[in-house]
Design a protein around this motif. Structure first.
Motif, short mmCIF file in Angstrom:
data_model
loop_
_atom_site.label_atom_id
_atom_site.label_comp_id
_atom_site.label_asym_id
_atom_site.label_seq_id
_atom_site.Cartn_x
_atom_site.Cartn_y
_atom_site.Cartn_z
N VAL A 36 49.35 40.80 29.05
CA VAL A 36 48.71 39.66 29.38
C VAL A 36 49.25 38.82 30.53
CG1 VAL A 36 48.24 37.29 28.07
CG2 VAL A 36 48.24 39.42 26.85
N ARG A 37 50.46 38.65 30.58
CA ARG A 37 51.14 37.95 31.66
C ARG A 37 50.78 38.50 32.93
NH1 ARG A 37 56.07 37.07 28.47
NH2 ARG A 37 56.60 38.91 29.65
N ARG A 38 50.68 39.79 33.11
CA ARG A 38 50.37 40.69 34.36
C ARG A 38 48.85 40.38 34.57
NH1 ARG A 38 50.94 46.45 33.78
NH2 ARG A 38 51.09 46.73 36.08
N GLY A 39 48.06 40.19 33.74
CA GLY A 39 46.55 40.10 34.00
C GLY A 39 46.24 38.65 34.82
N HIS A 40 47.06 37.80 34.17
CA HIS A 40 46.98 36.18 34.51
C HIS A 40 47.73 36.26 36.07
CE1 HIS A 40 45.79 34.23 30.83
NE2 HIS A 40 46.83 35.04 30.38
N LEU A 41 48.62 37.18 36.45
CA LEU A 41 49.19 37.00 37.74
C LEU A 41 48.02 37.65 38.55
CD1 LEU A 41 52.70 38.15 36.78
CD2 LEU A 41 52.31 36.08 37.80
N LEU A 42 47.63 38.72 38.28
CA LEU A 42 46.51 39.49 39.09
C LEU A 42 45.62 38.40 39.40
CD1 LEU A 42 46.79 42.99 37.57
CD2 LEU A 42 47.38 42.38 39.92
N ARG A 44 45.51 35.29 39.36
CA ARG A 44 46.11 34.34 40.52
C ARG A 44 46.06 35.13 41.94
NH1 ARG A 44 51.58 32.08 39.07
NH2 ARG A 44 51.11 30.94 41.07
N LEU A 45 46.80 36.34 41.94
CA LEU A 45 46.69 36.87 43.07
C LEU A 45 45.59 36.99 43.92
CD1 LEU A 45 48.54 38.37 45.36
CD2 LEU A 45 48.45 40.32 43.84
N ALA A 46 44.48 37.61 43.03
CA ALA A 46 43.13 37.86 43.74
C ALA A 46 42.63 36.41 43.95
CB ALA A 46 42.11 38.40 42.63
N ASP A 47 42.76 35.36 43.37
CA ASP A 47 42.29 34.12 43.83
C ASP A 47 42.73 33.62 45.04
OD1 ASP A 47 40.52 31.65 43.19
OD2 ASP A 47 42.87 30.68 43.30
N LEU A 48 44.08 33.80 45.01
CA LEU A 48 45.04 33.52 46.44
C LEU A 48 44.43 34.27 47.54
CD1 LEU A 48 47.35 31.90 47.56
CD2 LEU A 48 48.84 33.56 46.80
N SER A 49 44.32 35.62 47.36
CA SER A 49 44.01 36.46 48.57
C SER A 49 42.61 36.21 49.04
CB SER A 49 44.02 37.92 48.06
OG SER A 49 45.33 38.18 47.57
N GLU A 50 41.60 36.06 47.84
CA GLU A 50 40.48 35.73 48.48
C GLU A 50 40.13 34.31 49.12
OE1 GLU A 50 35.83 35.62 46.82
OE2 GLU A 50 37.33 36.24 45.39
#
Length: 72
Positions: A36-42, A44-50
């Motif tokens: 679940v935490r990994r999903g949330h981190l990903l 966030r990472l996708a949003d930051l990256s894009e």
């Protein structure tokens, strides 16, 4: 090591060093065992990256990784 990555996240977020923040999030995804935490981190990472880094390929990879963890 997860605690150190989270501490670096806080520092880089405060400094608005988005490239290093992305590295911190990637490291946390590798280390954290909670899906679940990994999903949330990903997400966030996708949003930051894009939206901040204009790193669209990285955003797609983060979304793909998240879907591998939780296809629903």
């Amino acid at each position: 090591m997860l605690a150190a990555a989270r501490a670096l996240e806080t520092i880089h977020l405060g400094k608005q060093d988005h490239a290093k923040l992305a590295q911190d999030l990637k490291l946390q995804v590798e280390i954290d065992q909670d899906p679940v935490r990994r999903g949330h981190l990903l997400v966030r990472l996708a949003d930051l990256s894009e939206n901040t880094l204009d790193a669209y390929d990285d955003a797609v990879r983060a979304h793909e990784q998240r879907l591998e963890i939780d296809p629903g």
